[in-house]
Write a protein that holds these residues in place. Structure first.
Motif, PDB file in Angstrom:
ATOM      1  N   ALA A 120      95.782 121.975  43.148  1.00  0.00           N
ATOM      2  CA  ALA A 120      95.475 120.995  44.185  1.00  0.00           C
ATOM      3  C   ALA A 120      95.642 119.562  43.690  1.00  0.00           C
ATOM      4  O   ALA A 120      95.720 118.631  44.505  1.00  0.00           O
ATOM      5  N   HIS A 121      95.674 119.375  42.362  1.00  0.00           N
ATOM      6  CA  HIS A 121      95.857 118.035  41.799  1.00  0.00           C
ATOM      7  C   HIS A 121      97.314 117.754  41.426  1.00  0.00           C
ATOM      8  O   HIS A 121      97.622 116.678  40.910  1.00  0.00           O
ATOM      9  N   ALA A 122      98.202 118.708  41.686  1.00  0.00           N
ATOM     10  CA  ALA A 122      99.595 118.546  41.270  1.00  0.00           C
ATOM     11  C   ALA A 122     100.324 117.463  42.051  1.00  0.00           C
ATOM     12  O   ALA A 122     101.355 116.952  41.598  1.00  0.00           O
ATOM     13  N   HIS A 123      99.794 117.093  43.220  1.00  0.00           N
ATOM     14  CA  HIS A 123     100.469 116.065  44.020  1.00  0.00           C
ATOM     15  C   HIS A 123     100.498 114.710  43.320  1.00  0.00           C
ATOM     16  O   HIS A 123     101.284 113.829  43.686  1.00  0.00           O
ATOM     17  N   PRO A 136     114.718 109.284  35.551  1.00  0.00           N
ATOM     18  CA  PRO A 136     114.518 110.493  34.744  1.00  0.00           C
ATOM     19  C   PRO A 136     113.328 110.368  33.800  1.00  0.00           C
ATOM     20  O   PRO A 136     112.593 111.342  33.598  1.00  0.00           O
ATOM     21  N   ALA A 137     113.143 109.169  33.219  1.00  0.00           N
ATOM     22  CA  ALA A 137     111.980 108.961  32.346  1.00  0.00           C
ATOM     23  C   ALA A 137     110.683 109.075  33.138  1.00  0.00           C
ATOM     24  O   ALA A 137     109.683 109.621  32.645  1.00  0.00           O
ATOM     25  N   ALA A 138     110.685 108.567  34.367  1.00  0.00           N
ATOM     26  CA  ALA A 138     109.501 108.670  35.216  1.00  0.00           C
ATOM     27  C   ALA A 138     109.223 110.125  35.581  1.00  0.00           C
ATOM     28  O   ALA A 138     108.067 110.556  35.640  1.00  0.00           O
ATOM     29  N   ALA A 139     110.284 110.888  35.823  1.00  0.00           N
ATOM     30  CA  ALA A 139     110.114 112.309  36.136  1.00  0.00           C
ATOM     31  C   ALA A 139     109.515 113.064  34.958  1.00  0.00           C
ATOM     32  O   ALA A 139     108.642 113.922  35.131  1.00  0.00           O
ATOM     33  N   LYS A 140     109.983 112.730  33.735  1.00  0.00           N
ATOM     34  CA  LYS A 140     109.444 113.380  32.540  1.00  0.00           C
ATOM     35  C   LYS A 140     107.980 113.029  32.357  1.00  0.00           C
ATOM     36  O   LYS A 140     107.153 113.898  32.050  1.00  0.00           O
ATOM     37  N   ARG A 141     107.643 111.740  32.553  1.00  0.00           N
ATOM     38  CA  ARG A 141     106.252 111.318  32.428  1.00  0.00           C
ATOM     39  C   ARG A 141     105.379 112.021  33.463  1.00  0.00           C
ATOM     40  O   ARG A 141     104.275 112.480  33.150  1.00  0.00           O
ATOM     41  N   ALA A 142     105.882 112.110  34.692  1.00  0.00           N
ATOM     42  CA  ALA A 142     105.120 112.764  35.761  1.00  0.00           C
ATOM     43  C   ALA A 142     104.884 114.229  35.441  1.00  0.00           C
ATOM     44  O   ALA A 142     103.792 114.763  35.672  1.00  0.00           O
ATOM     45  N   LEU A 143     105.909 114.899  34.885  1.00  0.00           N
ATOM     46  CA  LEU A 143     105.775 116.315  34.538  1.00  0.00           C
ATOM     47  C   LEU A 143     104.732 116.522  33.452  1.00  0.00           C
ATOM     48  O   LEU A 143     103.854 117.394  33.565  1.00  0.00           O
ATOM     49  N   MET A 145     102.279 114.484  32.504  1.00  0.00           N
ATOM     50  CA  MET A 145     100.938 114.118  32.969  1.00  0.00           C
ATOM     51  C   MET A 145     100.374 115.185  33.905  1.00  0.00           C
ATOM     52  O   MET A 145      99.182 115.498  33.858  1.00  0.00           O
ATOM     53  N   THR A 146     101.237 115.767  34.723  1.00  0.00           N
ATOM     54  CA  THR A 146     100.782 116.798  35.655  1.00  0.00           C
ATOM     55  C   THR A 146     100.376 118.071  34.919  1.00  0.00           C
ATOM     56  O   THR A 146      99.366 118.700  35.257  1.00  0.00           O
ATOM     57  N   LEU A 147     101.143 118.454  33.896  1.00  0.00           N
ATOM     58  CA  LEU A 147     100.794 119.635  33.109  1.00  0.00           C
ATOM     59  C   LEU A 147      99.464 119.431  32.396  1.00  0.00           C
ATOM     60  O   LEU A 147      98.630 120.335  32.326  1.00  0.00           O
TER      61      LEU A 147
END
Length: 234
Positions: A120-123, A136-143, A145-147
């Motif tokens: 539920a917090h993955a958003h 791409p760097a933002a996507a990696k950071r988001a991944l 941080m989400t994990l």
């Protein structure tokens, strides 16, 4: 055709409502030491960070203002009041009550049910991706941080589920959730490097938590921790 609602129907509705409130853990807590102990197990685990706050005379909220100012803001009310209460009602009281009625074991309820709380917090990944430029760097950071967030929210969910099942009450998970939101993630490396003498407080808190989590949460009349299945007298 006539429908009559008599005393028997009213009594049935009353019993059904009382049963639902018990299953959701909404019974009023007793004002005794034994009833207080489940609320103290989380601060015991955070003995090290609490001692660091004492030594530093600072607060996790110091970067955004005083605790009073933050708590009285809309964001503070959301983070420290509304979110903990509503999330515990949904992901502990409602989800675990359904799991229990389905015949799920306590182990499954503690280990598997919190996955829904973590997901539920993955958003937040989308927010992070946008905040850092949709690159791409933002996507990696988001991944990453989400994990990380998925891991610790699921871990906390298991702990909160244990508190709910062990005590049969929604109040200990709510107070634990509020406390953890206020404290945030412990900055172990920073705090120990700044105050080397406080290593013992971390060890004491962890050992105390391990030793006391069972006796401090023992609740003989818990609906969900009966040795031979849930049996409640109404």
């Amino acid at each position: 055709m006539q429908f009559c609602v008599g005393a028997d129907a009213n009594e049935t509705i009353e019993v059904t409502l009382r049963t639902a409130l018990v299953r959701l853990g909404f019974s009023l807590p007793a004002f005794t030491l034994d009833a207080l102990l489940p609320h103290l197990i989380t601060p015991l685990l955070f003995l090290g960070p609490l001692y660091a706050l004492y030594l530093d005379f600072s607060s996790p909220l110091s970067t955004t203002g005083s605790f009073k100012e933050v708590l009285l803001s809309w964001q503070g009310a959301r983070n420290y009041v509304v979110a903990p209460i509503t999330e515990e009602i949904v992901f502990r009281a409602c989800v675990l009550a359904v799991y229990n009625l389905s015949g799920a074991s306590r182990a499954k309820m503690i280990m598997l049910a919190p996955l829904s709380f973590g997901v539920a917090h993955a958003h937040h990944a989308w927010d992070t991706f946008n905040r850092y430029g949709r690159t791409p760097a933002a996507a990696k950071r988001a991944l990453l941080m989400t994990l990380f967030q998925l891991s610790y929210t699921t871990l906390f969910g298991s702990f909160a589920s244990y508190l709910f099942l062990r005590t049969g009450s929604i109040w200990p998970p709510i107070t634990a959730h509020i406390f953890c939101n206020v404290m945030g993630i412990p900055q172990l490396g920073y705090e120990v490097s700044k105050f080397p003498q406080q290593k013992r407080s971390y060890v004491t808190g962890i050992l105390g938590f391990v030793m006391k989590i069972v006796p401090w949460t023992k609740t003989p009349d818990s609906l969900y921790w009966q040795p031979r299945g849930p049996a409640v007298a109404y």
